[in-house]
Design a protein around this motif. Structure first.
Motif, PDB file in Angstrom:
ATOM      1  N   VAL A  51       0.911  -1.299  -0.002  1.00 30.74           N
ATOM      2  CA  VAL A  51      -0.091  -0.012  -0.072  1.00 30.74           C
ATOM      3  C   VAL A  51       0.699   1.322   0.126  1.00 30.74           C
ATOM      4  O   VAL A  51       2.239   1.223   0.521  1.00 30.74           O
ATOM      5  N   ASP A  52       0.474   2.414  -0.659  1.00 33.81           N
ATOM      6  CA  ASP A  52       0.829   3.821  -0.284  1.00 33.81           C
ATOM      7  C   ASP A  52       0.957   3.993   1.056  1.00 33.81           C
ATOM      8  O   ASP A  52       0.037   3.520   1.760  1.00 33.81           O
ATOM      9  N   THR A  53       2.129   4.749   1.495  1.00 38.29           N
ATOM     10  CA  THR A  53       2.036   5.137   2.865  1.00 38.29           C
ATOM     11  C   THR A  53       0.894   5.794   3.347  1.00 38.29           C
ATOM     12  O   THR A  53       0.552   6.146   4.687  1.00 38.29           O
ATOM     13  N   ARG A  54       0.333   6.659   2.626  1.00 37.22           N
ATOM     14  CA  ARG A  54      -1.024   7.427   2.634  1.00 37.22           C
ATOM     15  C   ARG A  54      -1.957   6.628   3.285  1.00 37.22           C
ATOM     16  O   ARG A  54      -3.039   7.151   3.705  1.00 37.22           O
ATOM     17  N   THR A  55      -2.179   5.196   2.995  1.00 40.02           N
ATOM     18  CA  THR A  55      -3.409   4.498   3.206  1.00 40.02           C
ATOM     19  C   THR A  55      -3.868   4.480   4.700  1.00 40.02           C
ATOM     20  O   THR A  55      -3.211   4.079   5.486  1.00 40.02           O
ATOM     21  N   SER A  56      -5.022   4.805   4.926  1.00 46.92           N
ATOM     22  CA  SER A  56      -5.305   4.490   6.280  1.00 46.92           C
ATOM     23  C   SER A  56      -5.545   3.111   6.599  1.00 46.92           C
ATOM     24  O   SER A  56      -5.765   2.343   5.776  1.00 46.92           O
ATOM     25  N   LEU A  57      -5.590   2.873   7.808  1.00 44.75           N
ATOM     26  CA  LEU A  57      -5.967   1.307   8.363  1.00 44.75           C
ATOM     27  C   LEU A  57      -7.291   1.067   7.622  1.00 44.75           C
ATOM     28  O   LEU A  57      -7.679  -0.099   7.272  1.00 44.75           O
ATOM     29  N   LEU A  58      -8.143   2.122   7.904  1.00 39.90           N
ATOM     30  CA  LEU A  58      -9.829   1.747   7.352  1.00 39.90           C
ATOM     31  C   LEU A  58      -9.643   1.333   5.697  1.00 39.90           C
ATOM     32  O   LEU A  58     -10.275   0.517   5.306  1.00 39.90           O
ATOM     33  N   ASP A  59      -9.154   2.222   5.003  1.00 39.88           N
ATOM     34  CA  ASP A  59      -8.902   1.917   3.608  1.00 39.88           C
ATOM     35  C   ASP A  59      -8.296   0.660   3.198  1.00 39.88           C
ATOM     36  O   ASP A  59      -8.595   0.153   2.263  1.00 39.88           O
ATOM     37  N   THR A 103     -14.818   2.758  13.735  1.00 35.09           N
ATOM     38  CA  THR A 103     -13.942   1.809  14.929  1.00 35.09           C
ATOM     39  C   THR A 103     -13.735   0.748  14.754  1.00 35.09           C
ATOM     40  O   THR A 103     -14.315  -0.398  14.258  1.00 35.09           O
ATOM     41  N   MET A 104     -12.321   0.266  15.145  1.00 36.46           N
ATOM     42  CA  MET A 104     -11.825  -1.021  14.955  1.00 36.46           C
ATOM     43  C   MET A 104     -10.991  -1.177  16.390  1.00 36.46           C
ATOM     44  O   MET A 104     -11.045  -0.213  17.258  1.00 36.46           O
ATOM     45  N   SER A 139     -10.137   4.256  12.996  1.00 34.50           N
ATOM     46  CA  SER A 139      -9.142   3.344  11.722  1.00 34.50           C
ATOM     47  C   SER A 139      -9.027   4.327  10.793  1.00 34.50           C
ATOM     48  O   SER A 139      -8.007   4.307  10.031  1.00 34.50           O
ATOM     49  N   CYS A 140      -9.806   5.379  10.526  1.00 33.25           N
ATOM     50  CA  CYS A 140      -9.484   6.486   9.602  1.00 33.25           C
ATOM     51  C   CYS A 140      -8.529   7.290   9.922  1.00 33.25           C
ATOM     52  O   CYS A 140      -7.944   8.115   8.946  1.00 33.25           O
ATOM     53  N   LEU A 141      -8.101   7.518  11.298  1.00 30.71           N
ATOM     54  CA  LEU A 141      -7.078   8.259  11.671  1.00 30.71           C
ATOM     55  C   LEU A 141      -5.518   7.699  12.036  1.00 30.71           C
ATOM     56  O   LEU A 141      -5.077   8.271  12.722  1.00 30.71           O
ATOM     57  N   THR A 142      -5.487   6.655  11.325  1.00 35.53           N
ATOM     58  CA  THR A 142      -4.239   5.920  11.641  1.00 35.53           C
ATOM     59  C   THR A 142      -3.764   5.443  10.365  1.00 35.53           C
ATOM     60  O   THR A 142      -4.358   4.975   9.218  1.00 35.53           O
ATOM     61  N   LEU A 143      -2.457   5.262  10.060  1.00 39.28           N
ATOM     62  CA  LEU A 143      -1.848   4.819   8.908  1.00 39.28           C
ATOM     63  C   LEU A 143      -1.890   3.405   8.954  1.00 39.28           C
ATOM     64  O   LEU A 143      -1.139   2.892   9.996  1.00 39.28           O
ATOM     65  N   ALA A 144      -2.009   2.606   7.789  1.00 39.53           N
ATOM     66  CA  ALA A 144      -1.869   1.006   7.936  1.00 39.53           C
ATOM     67  C   ALA A 144      -0.453   0.709   8.165  1.00 39.53           C
ATOM     68  O   ALA A 144      -0.157  -0.273   8.871  1.00 39.53           O
TER      69      ALA A 144
END
Lengths: 323, 169
Positions: B14-22, B46-47, B56-61
């Motif tokens: 994944v791209d570094t920009r990908t959120s955990l949610l995405d 929420t996870m 999970s939208c506010l953190t990077l995978a």
């Protein structure tokens, strides 16, 4: 979001040398990156650093690692017992999910919630120095009434930092050149002045490693937050207080305020006016007079001046009622 | 990179920009977690990460290699519902259902916090732990918005599930 390079700091001493923007909880930074208010080219992930301990200090205080989450700090038994004002302030902020991510160091460095700062089509001297301030003469209901400048009227959004200011907490840092320093929270933040884009005294690459609390304060601890919703909203006005009574008089009073200024606000003259006095509404009014002598409304936020007075009086009445 | 989700390790690029949610929704086909606001304001994403609820939208995978991640898919499945899922059905704790996975995962995380003795803004004495009153549930769940305003039934569902989970614990 703009592309960025990602790296992970393996140890504390190399973090600063990686020459990027530190990310820990990321709850504020990533939000701002999505909006391209923040556009770092490099992110340095510091979440694997060993900065998650809460330990006792030799002078009877506590040292809180920079990566201790807001949840863990609020729930820590020693904080709940000896620094209730801090636990209360943390629990009044954000949501359960955010507090589980947000860290002690990151909370101190939150950016303002001014809508002109957030909206890149609008002027903002903090986001783009020299572009002007949209909030002056604009929508400014949530903005500051103390310590403002003609360049910026933004507020600092943290609840935790207000309690830290009251407690005279000390920020421990490590600079990129390997030297360390200690900065009292009272000297950590800057008023907007001519350079609202500079919010703290931290240098480039300087990492917060811990926040140290002096020994506990005796007395009644209060944190009262007034906001638009009963939960999960930023403060319009907040008051942190620790008041110790002795023989029907106020022996010690510490007060710090959120929602009023570009940084957690504390005024030694307000506290001095209370010491040695018997509590009364007249006395509390006098304290509010001192606090708000220089207060200046911007139109939509004029209500904060009487609101700050009432909140202060209510907190003082509550904290002294047992006397 | 590798992500461990609901007990299964996944390899993804994944791209570094990908959120955990995405990463979960767009790369791994785990679309149970919803994207509401994408700014940490609504709680639909929420996870549980290492047992604690987060947005999970506010953190990077890329920041979650090695973590144990649980999504709504990991709590139960149609043949074997989690007590919280059952209680939401029983109490009709939703209308459109978009916030529901986030509500359920958040509620499970929240009950873990309560059993660990964490206080909340609604707790009268922070030195003590809290009992789970309706007021406590509402305060602790304030990070999950429901635009259909199914809140009364959501609170009832959480009370029921909490009692049931205590029985079986």
């Amino acid at each position: 979001m703009r592309p960025f390079e990602y790296s992970r700091a393996g140890n504390v001493s190399e973090a600063g040398a990686l020459a990027g923007r530190f990310i820990a909880g990321g709850t504020n930074l990533l939000d701002l990156m999505k909006l391209e208010v923040e556009t770092p080219e490099k992110l340095v992930d510091i979440t694997r650093l060993p900065l998650r301990e809460i330990e006792e200090t030799v002078d009877g205080g506590l040292r809180i690692g920079a990566l201790v989450t807001n949840s863990d700090l609020a729930a820590e038994p020693r904080i709940r017992r000896d620094y209730e004002v801090l636990s209360r302030a943390l629990l009044a902020g954000a949501s359960g999910q955010l507090r589980n991510k947000a860290t002690t160091g990151g909370n101190l460095l939150q950016r303002t919630r001014c809508s002109y700062f957030y909206e890149t089509s609008q002027p903002c001297n903090k986001r783009e120095p020299g572009s002007g301030c949209g909030a002056i003469g604009g929508f400014n209901r949530i903005h500051a009434i103390l310590g403002t400048s003609e360049k910026c009227i933004a507020t600092h959004p943290s609840d935790m930092a207000v309690a830290m200011r009251l407690l005279d907490a000390v920020v421990e840092t490590l600079k990129a050149d390997g030297s360390s320093r200690e900065i009292p929270v009272g000297e950590f933040y800057r008023l907007p002045g001519e350079t609202p884009q500079i919010e703290s005294v931290l240098d480039q690459g300087e990492l917060i490693t811990a926040v140290r609390l002096p020994k506990p304060l005796q007395g009644e601890h209060r944190y009262r937050k007034v906001r638009d919703r009963a939960s999960y909203a930023f403060a319009l006005v907040s008051v942190a207080a620790v008041v110790r009574m002795d023989g029907g008089r106020i022996a010690e009073a510490r007060l710090a305020f959120g929602g009023l200024a570009h940084m957690p606000w504390r005024d030694a003259a307000v506290e001095a006016a209370l010491i040695g006095q018997a509590p009364s509404m007249a006395l509390f009014d006098k304290a509010a007079d001192i606090l708000l002598a220089e207060a200046k409304g911007q139109g939509e936020n004029d209500f904060k001046i009487p609101l700050a007075r009432r909140t202060l009086k209510a907190v003082l009445a509550d904290a002294t009622k047992g006397a | 990179m590798k992500l461990k989700i609901n007990g299964t390790e996944h390899e993804l690029d994944v791209d570094t920009r990908t959120s955990l949610l995405d990463a979960c929704r767009d790369h791994l086909g785990l679309t149970g977690s919803k994207k509401g606001c994408d700014h940490g304001q609504c709680g639909a994403c929420t996870m549980l990460v290492n047992g604690r609820r987060i947005n999970s939208c506010l953190t990077l995978a890329v920041m979650h290699e090695g973590d144990e991640i649980t999504t709504i898919e990991g709590l139960g499945d149609p043949g074997n519902l989690h007590p919280m899922q059952e209680a939401f059905l029983h109490h009709d704790g939703f209308q459109c259902g978009y916030c529901t996975p986030g509500q359920i995962v958040s509620a499970v995380g929240m009950l873990g916090e309560v059993s660990d003795g964490w206080p909340s803004h609604a707790t009268a004495d922070v030195k003590d732990g809290a009992s789970l009153s309706q007021g406590e549930i509402r305060e602790r769940m304030s990070g999950n918005l429901c635009r259909c305003s199914a809140y009364p039934n959501i609170v009832d569902a959480i009370e029921t599930a909490s009692a049931k989970m205590k029985e079986t614990a």
